[in-house]
Design a protein around this motif. Structure first.
Motif, PDB file in Angstrom:
ATOM      1  N   LYS A 147       1.122   7.091   0.014  1.00  0.00           N
ATOM      2  CA  LYS A 147       1.773   8.330  -0.425  1.00  0.00           C
ATOM      3  C   LYS A 147       0.741   9.287  -1.010  1.00  0.00           C
ATOM      4  O   LYS A 147       0.723  10.480  -0.697  1.00  0.00           O
ATOM      5  N   LYS A 148      -0.150   8.736  -1.829  1.00  0.00           N
ATOM      6  CA  LYS A 148      -1.188   9.539  -2.474  1.00  0.00           C
ATOM      7  C   LYS A 148      -2.154  10.113  -1.433  1.00  0.00           C
ATOM      8  O   LYS A 148      -2.532  11.281  -1.492  1.00  0.00           O
ATOM      9  N   ARG A 149      -2.519   9.279  -0.455  1.00  0.00           N
ATOM     10  CA  ARG A 149      -3.451   9.710   0.589  1.00  0.00           C
ATOM     11  C   ARG A 149      -2.836  10.834   1.441  1.00  0.00           C
ATOM     12  O   ARG A 149      -3.505  11.821   1.749  1.00  0.00           O
ATOM     13  N   LYS A 174      -2.998  18.613   1.000  1.00  0.00           N
ATOM     14  CA  LYS A 174      -3.672  19.611   0.165  1.00  0.00           C
ATOM     15  C   LYS A 174      -4.999  20.032   0.775  1.00  0.00           C
ATOM     16  O   LYS A 174      -5.361  21.208   0.752  1.00  0.00           O
ATOM     17  N   ALA A 175      -5.730  19.070   1.342  1.00  0.00           N
ATOM     18  CA  ALA A 175      -7.022  19.369   1.967  1.00  0.00           C
ATOM     19  C   ALA A 175      -6.828  20.278   3.180  1.00  0.00           C
ATOM     20  O   ALA A 175      -7.590  21.225   3.382  1.00  0.00           O
ATOM     21  N   LYS A 176      -5.780  20.005   3.962  1.00  0.00           N
ATOM     22  CA  LYS A 176      -5.496  20.831   5.144  1.00  0.00           C
ATOM     23  C   LYS A 176      -5.131  22.250   4.713  1.00  0.00           C
ATOM     24  O   LYS A 176      -5.600  23.232   5.304  1.00  0.00           O
ATOM     25  N   ALA A 177      -4.313  22.365   3.666  1.00  0.00           N
ATOM     26  CA  ALA A 177      -3.900  23.685   3.159  1.00  0.00           C
ATOM     27  C   ALA A 177      -5.117  24.479   2.682  1.00  0.00           C
ATOM     28  O   ALA A 177      -5.226  25.674   2.939  1.00  0.00           O
ATOM     29  N   ASP A 230       0.815  -1.214   0.000  1.00  0.00           N
ATOM     30  CA  ASP A 230       0.000   0.000   0.000  1.00  0.00           C
ATOM     31  C   ASP A 230       0.855   1.273   0.000  1.00  0.00           C
ATOM     32  O   ASP A 230       0.344   2.362   0.249  1.00  0.00           O
ATOM     33  N   GLN A 231       2.140   1.141  -0.292  1.00  0.00           N
ATOM     34  CA  GLN A 231       3.037   2.304  -0.210  1.00  0.00           C
ATOM     35  C   GLN A 231       2.603   3.449  -1.139  1.00  0.00           C
ATOM     36  O   GLN A 231       2.518   4.595  -0.710  1.00  0.00           O
TER      37      GLN A 231
END
Length: 136
Positions: free
Chosen positions: A36-38, A44-47, A31-32
Motif C-alpha cells: 500500500k505504501k509503495r 506521488k512520484a508519477k504526479a 506485505d499488504q
C-alpha cells in the motif's frame, strides 16, 4: 438419483496436511501494508514527474452508458466528438496535443449532452496553460 455419492475427505484443513507441506500453496498478505505504501509513493512520484499535467490522463467526455439498466447514470467516455470540439473552437488535430481525447466514431444524439461536454471543454480550455516547446 443420478447424483454422485458424497465421499469428501477433509484432509486440507487450514493448509495442514500430513507433514504440513501443503502450506506452501497459500498466498500470504504479510506485505499488504508495505505494498500500500509503495503504491502511494509511486503515485506521488508519477504526479511529481508529469507535474503541471493532470495525473488522470486525457480529458474525457461525460456519456450515458448504453442499455436501460445503466442509461440513467453517467460515466466517462472514450473521447469527444468532432462536433463537440467544433462548438468549443478546438481543432481535432490540436486536441490530443493539449490532453483532450478525441473519438471520431461517437455521435451526439441530444443537445443536452452536447452542451454538457462543450462546457467541459471550455472549462478545461480556460484553465489550460500551454508552455512553448522551445522556451530556453
Amino acid at each position: 438419483g443420478n447424483h454422485v455419492i458424497p465421499n469428501v475427505h477433509f484432509r486440507k484443513v487450514n493448509g495442514m496436511t500430513k507433514g504440513g507441506h501443503y502450506r506452501a500453496m497459500f498466498r500470504t498478505w504479510f506485505d499488504q501494508a508495505a505494498r500500500k505504501k509503495r503504491r502511494s509513493q509511486n503515485r506521488k512520484a508519477k504526479a511529481a514527474k508529469i507535474a503541471p499535467r493532470p495525473v488522470a490522463g486525457l480529458l474525457r467526455p461525460v456519456v450515458h452508458p448504453p442499455t436501460q439498466r445503466y442509461n440513467m447514470k453517467l460515466r466517462l467516455g472514450k473521447g469527444f466528438t468532432l462536433e463537440e470540439l467544433r462548438e468549443a473552437k478546438i481543432s481535432p488535430k490540436l486536441a490530443p496535443t493539449i490532453g483532450i481525447a478525441v473519438d471520431h466514431r461517437r455521435r451526439n444524439k441530444c443537445a443536452e449532452s452536447l452542451a454538457v461536454n462543450v462546457n467541459r471543454l471550455k472549462l478545461y480550455k480556460s484553465k489550460l496553460l500551454i508552455f512553448p516547446k522551445k522556451s530556453g
